[in-house]
Design a protein around this motif. Structure first.
Motif, PDB file in Angstrom:
ATOM      1  N   UNK A 194       0.531  -0.732  -0.112  1.00 10.40           N
ATOM      2  CA  UNK A 194      -0.038   0.275   0.249  1.00 10.40           C
ATOM      3  C   UNK A 194       0.782   0.808   0.106  1.00 10.40           C
ATOM      4  N   UNK A 195       1.884   1.698   1.112  1.00 10.81           N
ATOM      5  CA  UNK A 195       2.661   2.517   0.983  1.00 10.81           C
ATOM      6  C   UNK A 195       4.079   2.640  -0.709  1.00 10.81           C
ATOM      7  N   UNK A 196       4.088   1.283  -0.840  1.00 14.02           N
ATOM      8  CA  UNK A 196       4.285   2.080  -2.776  1.00 14.02           C
ATOM      9  C   UNK A 196       3.480   2.026  -3.713  1.00 14.02           C
ATOM     10  N   UNK A 197       2.056   2.018  -3.279  1.00 16.07           N
ATOM     11  CA  UNK A 197       0.920   2.126  -4.389  1.00 16.07           C
ATOM     12  C   UNK A 197       1.219   4.200  -4.091  1.00 16.07           C
ATOM     13  N   UNK A 247      10.813   5.674   0.667  1.00 16.02           N
ATOM     14  CA  UNK A 247      10.012   6.613   2.209  1.00 16.02           C
ATOM     15  C   UNK A 247       9.307   4.350   2.435  1.00 16.02           C
ATOM     16  N   UNK A 248       8.430   3.766   1.305  1.00 19.76           N
ATOM     17  CA  UNK A 248       8.446   2.040   1.767  1.00 19.76           C
ATOM     18  C   UNK A 248       9.142   1.760   3.105  1.00 19.76           C
ATOM     19  N   UNK A 249      10.857   2.063   1.864  1.00 15.55           N
ATOM     20  CA  UNK A 249      12.057   1.898   2.288  1.00 15.55           C
ATOM     21  C   UNK A 249      12.438   1.972   4.036  1.00 15.55           C
ATOM     22  N   UNK A 250      12.585   3.130   4.084  1.00 19.82           N
ATOM     23  CA  UNK A 250      12.475   3.957   5.729  1.00 19.82           C
ATOM     24  C   UNK A 250      11.083   2.965   6.416  1.00 19.82           C
ATOM     25  N   UNK A 251      10.558   2.744   6.216  1.00 22.31           N
ATOM     26  CA  UNK A 251       8.454   3.209   6.925  1.00 22.31           C
ATOM     27  C   UNK A 251       9.142   1.236   7.235  1.00 22.31           C
ATOM     28  N   UNK A 252      10.118   0.935   6.437  1.00 26.93           N
ATOM     29  CA  UNK A 252      10.318  -1.073   6.481  1.00 26.93           C
ATOM     30  C   UNK A 252      11.353  -0.626   7.482  1.00 26.93           C
TER      31      UNK A 252
END
Length: 310
Positions: free
Chosen positions: A76-79, A85-90
């Motif tokens: 959902x983040x990558x969409x 950003x998704x990598x940082x959230x991971x």
């Protein structure tokens, strides 16, 4: 911050509060604590308002969360966001699950998961002509010009991070030794160096600073028009404004840090570069200034070509 919804607070809030206390007990910086807990709250909100079609997949507690949920959140983040950003959230939510698995003595659902791949996008490095134009744009005796000139010189000469620059106090600067003591990531102090012109620019700024309303504040950088101290957002806005004035669109502090790394790779050893930049991994040496790596290689190849030695 991502405030928890009522549902998320009821289902997942107590553990996040415990996680925050554990981070404080580790004496992590306020910014690091905010980043880690913010990711946990964002994930909790997503879990509480499950976007899937199967209600059987709803998680009513942290114990019910599986790798399927984490992968769904990443998707959902990558969409709607960049891969970085998704990598940082991971990596931030990974800190939560590492704590949770140890605290609850339960399996970590993130085991064997991998973060989203981030396509390599080298940060632009400024040419010396562009750096010179930036400095020239700050000429003048006015407070704002002297402050901005000193800031840009420090970025150029030391490669400090924006947070490190904003966190400086007046006592951190030693103009005679041309050294500045900064507080970096992990609350690690280090000393960086500046040039003679930078020392002169800072000295002139300090004299003008002494005439300002907030001159008794310990923070080094004051905002214009007696608005208190300069924030990290103020630094970003200043650079964008100065850059636009000389034809550099989207100028940001990281661009100056990459430029510092590029030009100093030719003069410093890897160890010296790492110590001055506050890096712990040699991977960072390759990452910074990567956009001009080929150019550096070509110039190095011209120094002693084999044909000239025969």
């Amino acid at each position: 911050m991502a405030p928890l919804s009522d549902t998320a607070a009821k289902l997942f809030g107590p553990e996040i509060a415990s996680f925050r206390r554990a981070l404080r007990a580790r004496n992590l910086s306020d910014n690091t604590i905010r980043i880690y807990t913010d990711a946990a709250e964002r994930f909790a909100n997503w879990l509480a308002h499950w976007p899937g079609n199967d209600d059987a997949d709803l998680a009513q507690s942290w114990e019910e969360v599986t790798r399927h949920h984490i992968q769904g959140w990443m998707t959902s983040l990558l969409e709607t966001n960049k891969a970085s950003y998704a990598n940082n959230q991971y990596r931030s939510i990974q800190q939560y699950w590492n704590w949770w698995a140890e605290a609850e003595d339960l399996p970590n659902p993130m085991q064997k998961l991998k973060p989203p791949t981030v396509p390599e996008q080298p940060v632009d490095v400024l040419r010396k002509e562009q750096l010179g134009a930036l400095l020239k744009s700050c000429q003048g005796r006015e407070f704002i010009n002297r402050r901005d000139l000193a800031i840009i010189y420090i970025f150029m000469d030391s490669g400090v991070r924006r947070a490190e620059l904003v966190g400086l106090t007046v006592d951190d600067v030693d103009l005679d030794m041309r050294e500045i003591r900064v507080l970096g990531k992990g609350r690690r102090h280090r000393v960086v160096t500046i040039g003679r012109r930078a020392a002169v620019a800072i000295d002139r700024y300090l004299r003008e600073r002494a005439r300002q309303k907030w001159a008794d504040r310990p923070e080094l950088w004051l905002a214009e028009k007696n608005r208190g101290v300069l924030t990290k957002w103020g630094v970003r806005e200043m650079l964008e404004r100065r850059g636009k004035a000389v034809g550099i669109d989207g100028l940001h502090p990281h661009m100056l840090r990459h430029s510092w790394a590029h030009y100093n790779k030719q003069n410093l050893s890897e160890e010296e570069l790492m110590r001055l930049a506050g890096w712990r991994s040699r991977v960072m040496v390759d990452r910074y200034g990567a956009s001009l790596a080929e150019e550096r290689a070509r110039e190095a190849g011209k120094r002693r070509p084999l044909g000239d030695e025969l």
